[in-house]
Scaffold this motif. Sequence first.
Motif, mmCIF file in Angstrom:
data_model
loop_
_atom_site.group_PDB
_atom_site.id
_atom_site.type_symbol
_atom_site.label_atom_id
_atom_site.label_comp_id
_atom_site.label_asym_id
_atom_site.label_seq_id
_atom_site.Cartn_x
_atom_site.Cartn_y
_atom_site.Cartn_z
ATOM 1 N N ILE A 10 -26.199 2.952 -6.216
ATOM 2 C CA ILE A 10 -26.563 3.357 -4.859
ATOM 3 C C ILE A 10 -27.891 2.731 -4.411
ATOM 4 C CG2 ILE A 10 -27.860 5.502 -5.316
ATOM 5 C CD1 ILE A 10 -25.382 6.387 -3.128
ATOM 6 N N ALA A 11 -28.732 2.370 -5.389
ATOM 7 C CA ALA A 11 -30.033 1.780 -5.047
ATOM 8 C C ALA A 11 -29.957 0.272 -4.826
ATOM 9 C CB ALA A 11 -31.043 2.101 -6.143
ATOM 10 N N GLY A 12 -28.759 -0.325 -5.011
ATOM 11 C CA GLY A 12 -28.653 -1.781 -4.872
ATOM 12 C C GLY A 12 -29.555 -2.450 -5.885
ATOM 13 N N ALA A 13 -30.399 -3.396 -5.409
ATOM 14 C CA ALA A 13 -31.278 -4.107 -6.337
ATOM 15 C C ALA A 13 -32.633 -3.414 -6.491
ATOM 16 C CB ALA A 13 -31.481 -5.534 -5.837
ATOM 17 N N SER A 14 -32.845 -2.288 -5.815
ATOM 18 C CA SER A 14 -34.160 -1.629 -5.864
ATOM 19 C C SER A 14 -34.211 -0.605 -6.992
ATOM 20 C CB SER A 14 -34.447 -0.889 -4.566
ATOM 21 O OG SER A 14 -34.064 -1.658 -3.472
ATOM 22 N N LYS A 15 -35.429 -0.130 -7.302
ATOM 23 C CA LYS A 15 -35.535 0.924 -8.322
ATOM 24 C C LYS A 15 -35.510 2.305 -7.681
ATOM 25 C CE LYS A 15 -40.606 0.596 -8.682
ATOM 26 N NZ LYS A 15 -41.773 0.429 -9.517
ATOM 27 N N ASN A 16 -35.872 2.366 -6.391
ATOM 28 C CA ASN A 16 -35.926 3.642 -5.668
ATOM 29 C C ASN A 16 -35.244 3.512 -4.310
ATOM 30 O OD1 ASN A 16 -37.790 4.421 -7.598
ATOM 31 N ND2 ASN A 16 -39.541 3.957 -6.298
ATOM 32 N N ILE A 17 -34.877 4.646 -3.749
ATOM 33 C CA ILE A 17 -34.487 4.681 -2.341
ATOM 34 C C ILE A 17 -35.514 5.556 -1.665
ATOM 35 C CG2 ILE A 17 -32.767 5.498 -0.694
ATOM 36 C CD1 ILE A 17 -30.700 5.078 -2.970
ATOM 37 N N SER A 18 -36.115 5.067 -0.573
ATOM 38 C CA SER A 18 -37.133 5.915 0.040
ATOM 39 C C SER A 18 -36.747 6.333 1.448
ATOM 40 C CB SER A 18 -38.492 5.226 0.000
ATOM 41 O OG SER A 18 -38.412 4.012 0.696
ATOM 42 N N LEU A 19 -37.299 7.456 1.814
ATOM 43 C CA LEU A 19 -37.057 8.040 3.133
ATOM 44 C C LEU A 19 -38.436 8.210 3.734
ATOM 45 C CD1 LEU A 19 -34.808 9.785 4.806
ATOM 46 C CD2 LEU A 19 -35.958 11.730 3.767
ATOM 47 N N ASP A 20 -38.652 7.653 4.965
ATOM 48 C CA ASP A 20 -39.991 7.834 5.530
ATOM 49 C C ASP A 20 -40.052 9.148 6.311
ATOM 50 O OD1 ASP A 20 -38.907 7.386 8.044
ATOM 51 O OD2 ASP A 20 -39.639 5.327 8.182
ATOM 52 N N HIS A 21 -41.232 9.481 6.845
ATOM 53 C CA HIS A 21 -41.388 10.798 7.485
ATOM 54 C C HIS A 21 -40.581 10.906 8.781
ATOM 55 C CE1 HIS A 21 -44.305 8.313 9.492
ATOM 56 N NE2 HIS A 21 -44.414 9.217 10.436
ATOM 57 N N LEU A 22 -40.029 9.769 9.261
ATOM 58 C CA LEU A 22 -39.174 9.827 10.460
ATOM 59 C C LEU A 22 -37.692 9.910 10.083
ATOM 60 C CD1 LEU A 22 -40.976 7.098 12.632
ATOM 61 C CD2 LEU A 22 -41.172 9.590 12.838
ATOM 62 N N GLY A 23 -37.408 10.052 8.771
ATOM 63 C CA GLY A 23 -36.021 10.207 8.335
ATOM 64 C C GLY A 23 -35.281 8.880 8.206
ATOM 65 N N ARG A 24 -36.033 7.775 8.130
ATOM 66 C CA ARG A 24 -35.381 6.464 8.019
ATOM 67 C C ARG A 24 -35.282 6.008 6.568
ATOM 68 N NH1 ARG A 24 -39.292 3.594 12.259
ATOM 69 N NH2 ARG A 24 -40.626 4.219 10.542
ATOM 70 N N ILE A 25 -34.104 5.433 6.219
ATOM 71 C CA ILE A 25 -33.894 4.839 4.902
ATOM 72 C C ILE A 25 -33.765 3.343 5.135
ATOM 73 C CG2 ILE A 25 -32.279 4.671 2.947
ATOM 74 C CD1 ILE A 25 -31.507 7.575 3.442
ATOM 75 N N PRO A 26 -34.520 2.513 4.406
ATOM 76 C CA PRO A 26 -34.420 1.066 4.655
ATOM 77 C C PRO A 26 -33.023 0.537 4.369
ATOM 78 C CG PRO A 26 -35.880 1.540 2.797
ATOM 79 C CD PRO A 26 -35.427 2.854 3.329
ATOM 80 N N LEU A 27 -32.614 -0.483 5.107
ATOM 81 C CA LEU A 27 -31.295 -1.075 4.895
ATOM 82 C C LEU A 27 -31.302 -1.867 3.587
ATOM 83 C CD1 LEU A 27 -30.687 -2.305 8.537
ATOM 84 C CD2 LEU A 27 -29.626 -0.346 7.387
ATOM 85 N N GLY A 28 -30.125 -2.278 3.140
ATOM 86 C CA GLY A 28 -30.077 -3.154 1.968
ATOM 87 C C GLY A 28 -29.860 -2.405 0.677
ATOM 88 N N ILE A 29 -29.599 -1.111 0.731
ATOM 89 C CA ILE A 29 -29.269 -0.396 -0.493
ATOM 90 C C ILE A 29 -27.746 -0.292 -0.587
ATOM 91 C CG2 ILE A 29 -31.449 0.883 -0.519
ATOM 92 C CD1 ILE A 29 -29.722 3.338 0.398
ATOM 93 N N GLY A 30 -27.251 0.126 -1.759
ATOM 94 C CA GLY A 30 -25.810 0.104 -1.988
ATOM 95 C C GLY A 30 -25.089 1.357 -1.512
ATOM 96 N N ALA A 31 -25.405 1.834 -0.311
ATOM 97 C CA ALA A 31 -24.796 3.073 0.174
ATOM 98 C C ALA A 31 -24.054 2.853 1.485
ATOM 99 C CB ALA A 31 -25.884 4.124 0.383
ATOM 100 N N GLY A 32 -22.884 3.472 1.623
ATOM 101 C CA GLY A 32 -22.147 3.435 2.885
ATOM 102 C C GLY A 32 -22.650 4.545 3.801
ATOM 103 N N GLU A 33 -22.018 4.652 4.987
ATOM 104 C CA GLU A 33 -22.458 5.638 5.987
ATOM 105 C C GLU A 33 -22.490 7.075 5.441
ATOM 106 O OE1 GLU A 33 -23.920 6.173 8.901
ATOM 107 O OE2 GLU A 33 -24.334 4.028 8.721
ATOM 108 N N THR A 34 -21.390 7.469 4.745
ATOM 109 C CA THR A 34 -21.302 8.843 4.237
ATOM 110 C C THR A 34 -22.412 9.110 3.231
ATOM 111 O OG1 THR A 34 -18.935 8.493 4.351
ATOM 112 C CG2 THR A 34 -19.672 10.522 3.286
ATOM 113 N N GLU A 35 -22.597 8.138 2.313
ATOM 114 C CA GLU A 35 -23.641 8.309 1.299
ATOM 115 C C GLU A 35 -25.032 8.344 1.923
ATOM 116 O OE1 GLU A 35 -21.517 5.514 0.148
ATOM 117 O OE2 GLU A 35 -20.574 6.414 -1.628
#
Length: 291
Positions: free
Chosen positions: A55-80
Amino acid sequence: MAQVVHFQADVWGHRYSAEDRERALCALEQGSVLYFPQLRFTVAEAESRLLTPAIAGASKNISLDHLGRIPLGIGAGETELELLRRMMQRFAASSGALLENLLPRYQPGLQQARTSFRPVEIAGRATSWRKDDSRLHIDAFPSSPVQGRRILRVFSNVNPHGQSRAWLLGEPFESVARRYLPSLRRPLPGTSHLLRLLGMTRSRRSDYDHFMLQIHDRMKADQDYQSKMARAVCDFRAGSSWLVFTDQVSHAATKGQHALEQTSYLPLACMQDPSQAPLRTLERLVGRPLT
Ligand code: SIN
Ligand code: FE
């Protein structure tokens, strides 16, 4: 060596006694890790599909900023993505409740920053030395200068197979600073302005940030230090949580998979004893203000 101080809470909204609050505040500011062995963050049934490194794609973490945004480019579809957002927002709220109940003194100034999900096994993870958190280090962020504010982080081990998350804890901040400070480069005049102009930092990189980044890098690059430095091994069990000033406490994460983490920034003025902050320690050692 950093101490690990235990607390008995098993719910995020636990009401701490005045004694516990005082014990937490003193220990935290002195550079201890506050450990809650029974404080579990529950991953909902529907969210268990998120517990995979893919789910993290090539990254070690998935982060969520204080505005609720997750950066693109991770291995997750819309539902995930929606599940991830909800799980991380719930963790942000849970850790917020912990900080509010345990450390009310910090509330007026505490700034909630990124939330992260860490689904990749640390042991054997391929990464550059600079990003390798299995080497002892203090935290400093290249693109997010803190200008002296503290970095306070809450972690929770959500491993579904009962696997602990192993950390190493090293020497006190002042010893680290004394070790590396004499050989650090002074920032060149105009550097912080240029980094800001080029969009490489989100705000001005102060002399403090400049020194902290160099200390972070020096520690990780120093093989001798990594192999010889005295350290304590600390196992955070599955279903536990802990919190720590990671700008002050020398730490490394060596083993474990599936954790959540919440970062907050704290202005020095909110501390009970600001003289224990890395900013004040460095200023004492260099003999001038650094922000
Ligand atoms: C770190 O802050 O160095 C990593 C901690 C962790 O992922 O457990
Ligand atoms: Fe770190």
